[in-house]
Design an enzyme around this catalytic site. Structure first.
Site, PDB file in Angstrom:
ATOM      1  N   PRO A   2       0.830  -1.208   0.000  1.00 51.44           N
ATOM      2  CA  PRO A   2       0.000   0.000   0.000  1.00 51.44           C
ATOM      3  C   PRO A   2       0.867   1.261   0.000  1.00 51.44           C
ATOM      4  O   PRO A   2       1.836   1.346   0.740  1.00 51.44           O
ATOM      5  CB  PRO A   2      -0.803  -0.107   1.293  1.00 51.44           C
ATOM      6  N   GLU A   3       0.538   2.197  -0.865  1.00 48.95           N
ATOM      7  CA  GLU A   3       1.244   3.472  -0.886  1.00 48.95           C
ATOM      8  C   GLU A   3       0.340   4.529  -0.247  1.00 48.95           C
ATOM      9  O   GLU A   3      -0.747   4.225   0.208  1.00 48.95           O
ATOM     10  CB  GLU A   3       1.623   3.825  -2.333  1.00 48.95           C
ATOM     11  N   HIS A  92      -4.341 -15.487   8.913  1.00 52.68           N
ATOM     12  CA  HIS A  92      -3.625 -14.234   8.701  1.00 52.68           C
ATOM     13  C   HIS A  92      -4.157 -13.100   9.589  1.00 52.68           C
ATOM     14  O   HIS A  92      -3.728 -11.962   9.469  1.00 52.68           O
ATOM     15  CB  HIS A  92      -3.692 -13.816   7.230  1.00 52.68           C
ATOM     16  N   ARG A 111       2.199 -11.167   5.386  1.00 50.88           N
ATOM     17  CA  ARG A 111       3.655 -11.175   5.553  1.00 50.88           C
ATOM     18  C   ARG A 111       4.099 -10.902   6.997  1.00 50.88           C
ATOM     19  O   ARG A 111       5.261 -11.059   7.324  1.00 50.88           O
ATOM     20  CB  ARG A 111       4.287 -10.116   4.623  1.00 50.88           C
TER      21      ARG A 111
END
Ligand SMILES: [Zn+2]
Length: 276
Positions: A2-3, A92, A111
Site C-alpha cells: 500500500p502506498e 492471517h 507477511r
C-alpha cells in the site's frame, strides 16, 4: 505494497466505520506486530478506550484514542477489516479489536511485517519513522524552493531519492514511475542535474499524481483491498507502471522496464532520456 493513496483510503474507511467505538477487548495473536509497549500492557491499556479519530502521515495511520495515539504501519500486506458482529479469525488475522457493541476490527497481514505502537495522546507524530518523513505532497505543505534545494544537493539518481521518503513523503514504486513519466525525467537522472524548470514540473507532477490517486481510492495491485472491502481504481489511469510493451500514451514508443536500485522501473525510452 500500500502506498500513500491506499493508506488514505484505508483511513477514510476506518473513519466511516470505527469512530466513536469503545474497545472491550484486544486479542494479540502475533505478538511481534506490537512494537511497543509490552503486549500485555498494550492489551490492557486499550480496554475502555474510545476511537476519537484516525489520522495519517505518509504511509502511517494514527488512531487517536481517549488517552493514547496508536501508530500503525501496514508495511507490505497489512490491512484492516471491519465486521459488524463477531467473526471467525483466519490464519492471517493477527490483532483483533473487539468493541463494546460486538463489532470487530481485525488486523490481517499475510507477511506479518506491519507494526503497531501505542503512544501517549498527541505524540503520534513523534514516532521515529514519522519524524524522518519529508512533507506531505500537497500544495499547502510541499514547498518548491525547499524541494529544489534538497535536489540540488543530491548526486544520487532521482528515483531512489524520491522513494526514500525524506524529501517528500508517500511516493512508492507505482507513483514514482508515474510521476517521472509525467515529468519526462529518466529514473536514473542524477537529482542535482535537473533544471529549475524540470524541478518545477516534477514538484507539480508529484502533487497531481498523488491527489488523483487519492481521489480514485488508490491502486489495487494483487490482493490489496481497502478497509471497506472495495477496490481502488487508479490502475485505470496508470500510464507506465505495469504497462511494459504497451505504447506510451504520449508518443507511442513501447514502454520499457529496467531495474533501478533493485526496483522494477517502467519508463518511456523516448520521452524520458538520460541527459549527461
Ligand atoms: Zn513516450
Amino acid at each position: 505494497m500500500p502506498e500513500l493513496p491506499e493508506v488514505e483510503t484505508v483511513r477514510r474507511g476506518l473513519v466511516s466505520l470505527v469512530i466513536g467505538k469503545t474497545i472491550r477487548r484486544v486479542d494479540v495473536l502475533w505478538p511481534k506486530i506490537i512494537e511497543s509497549p509490552e503486549v500485555d500492557q498494550f492489551r490492557n491499556e486499550l480496554v475502555g478506550e474510545t476511537i476519537e479519530g484516525v489520522g495519517r502521515r505518509g504511509k502511517y495511520l494514527i488512531f487517536h484514542f481517549t488517552h493514547y495515539d496508536m501508530v500503525s504501519h501496514l508495511r507490505m500486506e497489512g490491512k484492516y477489516e471491519f465486521f459488524p458482529e463477531a467473526t471467525t479469525l483466519d490464519k492471517h488475522s493477527h490483532i483483533r479489536f473487539v468493541f463494546t457493541d460486538d463489532s470487530e476490527l481485525i488486523y490481517n497481514d499475510v507477511r506479518k511485517f506491519g507494526r503497531m505502537s501505542l503512544m501517549k495522546k498527541n505524540t503520534g507524530l513523534q514516532y521515529k519513522g514519522i519524524q524522518q518523513l519529508g512533507p506531505e505532497p500537497t500544495n499547502e505543505t510541499f514547498d518548491l524552493a525547499e524541494f529544489e534545494t534538497r535536489l540540488n544537493k543530491a548526486h544520487t539518481m532521482i528515483k531512489p531519492l524520491l522513494l526514500n521518503q525524506k524529501i517528500v513523503a508517500g511516493l512508492g514504486n507505482i507513483y514514482v514511475d508515474e510521476v517521472l513519466w509525467l515529468s519526462k525525467i529518466h529514473p536514473e537522472q542524477p537529482a542535482n542535474t535537473l533544471t529549475t524548470k524540470e524541478v518545477e514540473i516534477l514538484h507539480q507532477a508529484i502533487i497531481t499524481v498523488i491527489n488523483k490517486a487519492k481521489e480514485a481510492g488508490g491502486t489495487t495491485i494483487r490482493t490489496y483491498l481497502n478497509a471497506l472491502g472495495e477496490a481502488g481504481h487508479f490502475q485505470q489511469e496508470l500510464n507506465v507502471y505495469g504497462q511494459t510493451g504497451k505504447p506510451c500514451p504520449r508518443c507511442g514508443t513501447p514502454i520499457a522496464k529496467m531495474k533501478v536500485a533493485q526496483r522494477g522501473t517502467h519508463y518511456c525510452p523516448h520521452c524520458q532520456q538520460l541527459k549527461r
